[in-house]
Write a protein that holds these residues in place. Structure first.
Motif, short mmCIF file in Angstrom:
data_model
loop_
_atom_site.label_atom_id
_atom_site.label_comp_id
_atom_site.label_asym_id
_atom_site.label_seq_id
_atom_site.Cartn_x
_atom_site.Cartn_y
_atom_site.Cartn_z
N HIS A 14 60.75 53.37 14.56
CA HIS A 14 60.56 51.92 14.64
C HIS A 14 61.61 51.39 15.59
CE1 HIS A 14 59.45 47.93 13.24
NE2 HIS A 14 60.74 47.66 13.12
N ARG B 165 64.17 53.87 16.70
CA ARG B 165 65.03 54.56 15.73
C ARG B 165 64.19 55.24 14.66
NH1 ARG B 165 67.88 49.66 13.43
NH2 ARG B 165 68.31 51.06 11.72
N LEU C 239 63.11 56.08 11.02
CA LEU C 239 63.07 55.21 9.84
C LEU C 239 62.38 55.99 8.73
CD1 LEU C 239 63.40 52.31 8.64
CD2 LEU C 239 61.16 51.77 9.63
N THR C 240 63.04 56.10 7.57
CA THR C 240 62.44 56.78 6.43
C THR C 240 62.15 55.76 5.34
OG1 THR C 240 63.67 58.78 6.95
CG2 THR C 240 62.71 58.66 4.77
N LEU C 241 60.90 55.69 4.93
CA LEU C 241 60.47 54.73 3.91
C LEU C 241 60.17 55.50 2.64
CD1 LEU C 241 58.30 53.21 6.61
CD2 LEU C 241 59.96 51.80 5.40
N PHE D 70 56.56 47.72 4.62
CA PHE D 70 56.59 48.06 6.04
C PHE D 70 55.22 47.83 6.67
CE2 PHE D 70 55.83 51.32 9.34
CZ PHE D 70 56.78 50.94 10.27
#
Lengths: 227, 227
Positions: free
Chosen positions: A60, A63, A65-67, A76
């Protein structure tokens, strides 16, 4: 917007299914990576402190991004789609959020933890045959919940109001797992059946209808769009 | 924005406390109406199909609006304040949502359902003295969770990152109830204690520090801003 994404999921986990539906609705292309959360060696334990799917790894704004978990992924998906999964109307937004919570708490406790435990977890973990009393109690609880949703589906276009929302995706995710195992008594809930037929036709649903559980064939209506 | 509002809450219910903190943070003036959800005659049962607080009745754009449950209220508080309770950064938003879920699920099950059941529900419902084994198990579970939050508080300004978020309000709501009953072992978690001291000083916290549980005095540190 995201650039590349991997969704760590378990195909018959309702939260994982809701994440797949939400990402499908906003047309985020994801590579699906199946995980087995009951296996202590599963990579899901390093990805999420809860040890549970779904987890989305994406990029994202340049960068990584871990959700972790369904709320983070649904949020998100909304953020990335200018709110495609939450209605604009304040009352409908509140209903969507209330219903998402409803599935997380009373529905999971009353129905999934009983019926899916008997029909899905027991064969998966080789825990023996289902218990008849638990099956009966789970089915009774399911009917109490379905009566509430039937009333909503009879009054509204979608469960939270005039627009499709997170609530529809989360509800369809839970009910689709039950439907696979032949536990969704659609004929008794005609308005809800109409709602489910409508959501089942959407492109986001296609992947789910192709899922197969080892050793258990899907119910006759599971993948039928005209059930 | 809202014009007039009533919050139906129970003072020692963590979700109700989180709603009060969120509405206080966004400076929405509410009249607080105490409800007793365990009483079948309580008006909460007509207000919310779940039978649980918090419920916010307000007006929004000239129309009556009823927000049922914490997610609906937190979402409304964010919507009404241009996102005051969710960070702008995508990673911090995901962390805030993950942590709110963490309290709703494993923390409530592992800690509240055990420790608050023994310390709060049993006296309230005249269910007899607390069970020593449950108290021990609940306290052990609490320490496991506190170790996770201690690590976050040591690395970050607020639990989800650089900005105060829903996660801090929800965490503080749960921990403040435990603190009332003397169940928050602050000295062993210095970073978390520093975080709690910081949030406890905020104006939104004042009402909570004045709450009193019938027959149980608050712990010595409960209302002490310099504990």
């Amino acid at each position: 917007m995201a650039e590349a994404a991997t969704l760590h999921h378990f195909a018959f986990d309702p939260a994982s299914r809701a994440a797949r539906l939400a990402l499908g609705e906003i047309k985020l292309a994801v590579q699906e990576q199946a995980v087995r959360p009951w296996d202590p060696e599963s990579p899901i334990h390093a990805l999420n402190p809860s040890g549970l799917p779904p987890v989305l790894e994406t990029r994202h704004q340049g960068r990584a991004l871990t959700l972790r978990g369904l709320s983070a992924i649904l949020g998100f998906a909304d953020d990335a789609s200018a709110g495609a999964l939450l209605p604009g109307d304040a009352g409908e937004r509140a209903e969507a959020r209330r219903l998402v919570d409803w599935f997380a708490r009373p529905f999971t406790d009353d129905v999934d933890a009983v019926l899916l435990h008997e029909r899905m977890e027991k064969p998966l973990l080789r825990m023996g045959p289902p218990d008849a009393r638990n099956l009966r109690e789970g089915r009774e609880a399911l009917r109490r919940h379905l009566a509430l949703f039937e009333a909503l589906a009879g009054e509204r276009d979608w469960l939270a109001g005039r627009r499709l929302s997170q609530a529809d995706l989360v509800a369809a995710a839970h009910l689709s797992v039950l439907d696979y195992f032949g536990e969704a008594p659609w004929p008794a809930y005609p308005a809800l059946k109409g709602w489910y037929a409508k959501i089942k036709c959407r492109p986001c649903f296609r992947g789910l209808l192709g899922d197969r559980f080892p050793g258990v064939a899907p119910s006759a209506v599971y993948a039928d769009l005209d059930f």
